[in-house]
Design an enzyme around this catalytic site. Structure first.
Site, PDB file in Angstrom:
ATOM      1  N   SER A 213       0.789  -0.777  -0.070  1.00 50.89           N
ATOM      2  CA  SER A 213      -0.220   0.079  -0.476  1.00 50.89           C
ATOM      3  C   SER A 213       0.431   0.899   0.095  1.00 50.89           C
ATOM      4  CB  SER A 213      -0.783  -0.115   1.892  1.00 50.89           C
ATOM      5  OG  SER A 213      -1.803  -1.452   0.884  1.00 50.89           O
TER       6      SER A 213
ATOM      7  N   TYR B 267      -8.605 -10.645   2.574  1.00 48.84           N
ATOM      8  CA  TYR B 267     -10.947  -9.470   3.126  1.00 48.84           C
ATOM      9  C   TYR B 267     -11.025  -8.998   1.606  1.00 48.84           C
ATOM     10  CZ  TYR B 267      -7.321  -5.032   2.323  1.00 48.84           C
ATOM     11  OH  TYR B 267      -6.581  -4.469   1.558  1.00 48.84           O
TER      12      TYR B 267
ATOM     13  N   ALA C 108       3.062  -2.352   3.990  1.00 48.58           N
ATOM     14  CA  ALA C 108       2.335  -0.752   4.677  1.00 48.58           C
ATOM     15  C   ALA C 108       2.696  -1.731   5.957  1.00 48.58           C
ATOM     16  CB  ALA C 108       1.112  -0.433   4.680  1.00 48.58           C
TER      17      ALA C 108
ATOM     18  N   HIS D 260      -6.755   4.257   6.350  1.00 45.70           N
ATOM     19  CA  HIS D 260      -5.910   4.398   5.517  1.00 45.70           C
ATOM     20  C   HIS D 260      -4.899   5.547   4.495  1.00 45.70           C
ATOM     21  CE1 HIS D 260      -5.132   1.776   1.794  1.00 45.70           C
ATOM     22  NE2 HIS D 260      -5.495   2.483   1.296  1.00 45.70           N
TER      23      HIS D 260
HETATM   24  N1  HPA Z   1      -2.661  -2.888  11.381  1.00 44.41           N
HETATM   25  C1  HPA Z   1      -2.815  -3.799  10.842  1.00 44.41           C
HETATM   26  N2  HPA Z   1      -3.052  -3.427   8.817  1.00 44.41           N
HETATM   27  C2  HPA Z   1      -1.601  -2.268   8.902  1.00 44.41           C
HETATM   28  C3  HPA Z   1      -1.683  -1.003   9.928  1.00 44.41           C
HETATM   29  C4  HPA Z   1      -2.071  -1.147  10.912  1.00 44.41           C
HETATM   30  O1  HPA Z   1      -2.212  -0.411  11.367  1.00 44.41           O
HETATM   31  N3  HPA Z   1      -1.528  -0.385   9.094  1.00 44.41           N
HETATM   32  C5  HPA Z   1      -0.582  -0.632   8.053  1.00 44.41           C
HETATM   33  N4  HPA Z   1      -1.559  -2.110   7.600  1.00 44.41           N
END
Ligand code: HPA
Length: 278
Positions: free
Chosen positions: A33, A88, A116, A253
């Site tokens: 991401s 998901y 990410a 996001h």
């Molecule tokens: N949790 C889960 N997935 C993620 C997060 C998070 O805090 N940040 C980026 N992807």
């Protein structure tokens, strides 16, 4: 939903890719991401969308372009998957493994996976890079493995070893490059949760308790498939946000995509450095 992926399906997808490029990459990359910008660095690029490839898990998430980019980086032939799909989004775990199966069939021996992730380790900050030294396959433990179903013997064993999921020599190179470039490299354990909701404070306390440093919603299925066929793997998390331990901050996001802008330049340095050292 496609429950299992067969050899025939993989061959069909490989043929579809081969019709679009003649480049034979040794290194494959999956960009997480907000990290797609790394693909701009490639030379002699040949790019095409992945969404019309057969059986493909098409990404529906903002920040995931859904393209393959073949080309050269630091004189190595590479293929980059810009944007990935996640559990998901409604795909089965075996279907999420298809891109890595295809990469392997195209000749990829080294897989660089990026994502990410949220910091669970309190020392980590947004913008940090974390080199994965191991992962916890919590989703796999509960039965959602990309290797579930008939074993694809052409790729690997029914019961693959996961003792060195992340290649020790490649981790050493990542460390060396970070030192040369003069930035702090975190190292730690990643966990893949199914998402798409972010974690509650209690979830995060649980994760810290079981030894997690960073949490995300990807990577582990791809690494499991890559290791099944003996590919060497490097994993890098771009830390996009702090764990919301007190429940007072809101994880979004948008924040994840914003952090990508700080992370990408560092990630480019690391990946170019690794390719130079190969
Ligand atoms: N949790 C889960 N997935 C993620 C997060 C998070 O805090 N940040 C980026 N992807």
């Amino acid at each position: 939903m496609i429950e299992f992926i067969t050899m025939e399906m993989i061959d069909e997808a490989v043929d579809a890719v081969r019709r679009r490029t003649t480049i034979e990459p040794k290194v494959g990359m999956i960009l997480g991401s907000g990290l797609g910008g790394l693909a701009e660095e490639l030379e002699r690029k040949e790019a095409f969308p992945t969404n019309d490839l057969p059986y493909w898990p098409v990404s529906t998430v903002e920040g995931h372009a859904g393209r393959f980019i073949f080309g050269e980086l630091e004189n190595q032939s590479v293929m980059v998957m810009q944007g990935r799909a996640h559990y998901y989004e409604g795909y089965s775990m075996p279907q999420l493994g298809l891109p890595v199966r295809v990469m392997h069939r195209l000749g990829v021996e080294i897989l660089i996976v990026t994502n990410a992730a949220g910091a669970v380790n309190p020392e980590f900050n947004p913008g940090d890079l974390m080199c994965l030294v191991d992962h916890i396959n919590l989703v796999g433990m509960t039965g959602l493995s990309p290797l579930r179903g008939p074993n694809l013997d052409e790729f690997g064993l029914r019961f693959p070893d996961m003792g060195k999921a992340y290649d020790r020599d490649l981790i050493a190179i990542v460390r060396e490059v970070a030192t040369e470039e003069g930035f702090i490299l975190r190292e730690g354990v990643y966990i893949c949760l199914a998402g798409p909701s972010f974690e509650t404070p209690a979830d995060l306390r649980f994760l810290r308790g079981i030894g997690v440093d960073a949490v995300g919603m990807s990577t582990v299925p791809e690494v499991t498939v890559a290791r099944h066929s003996g590919m060497r793997v490097v994993g890098i998390s771009g830390i996009s946000n702090k764990a919301n331990l007190d429940g007072e901050t809101i994880t979004t996001h948008k924040e994840v995509l914003e952090a990508g802008k700080i992370i990408v330049p560092k990630l480019i340095k690391i990946i170019k450095g690794v390719l130079k050292h190969l």
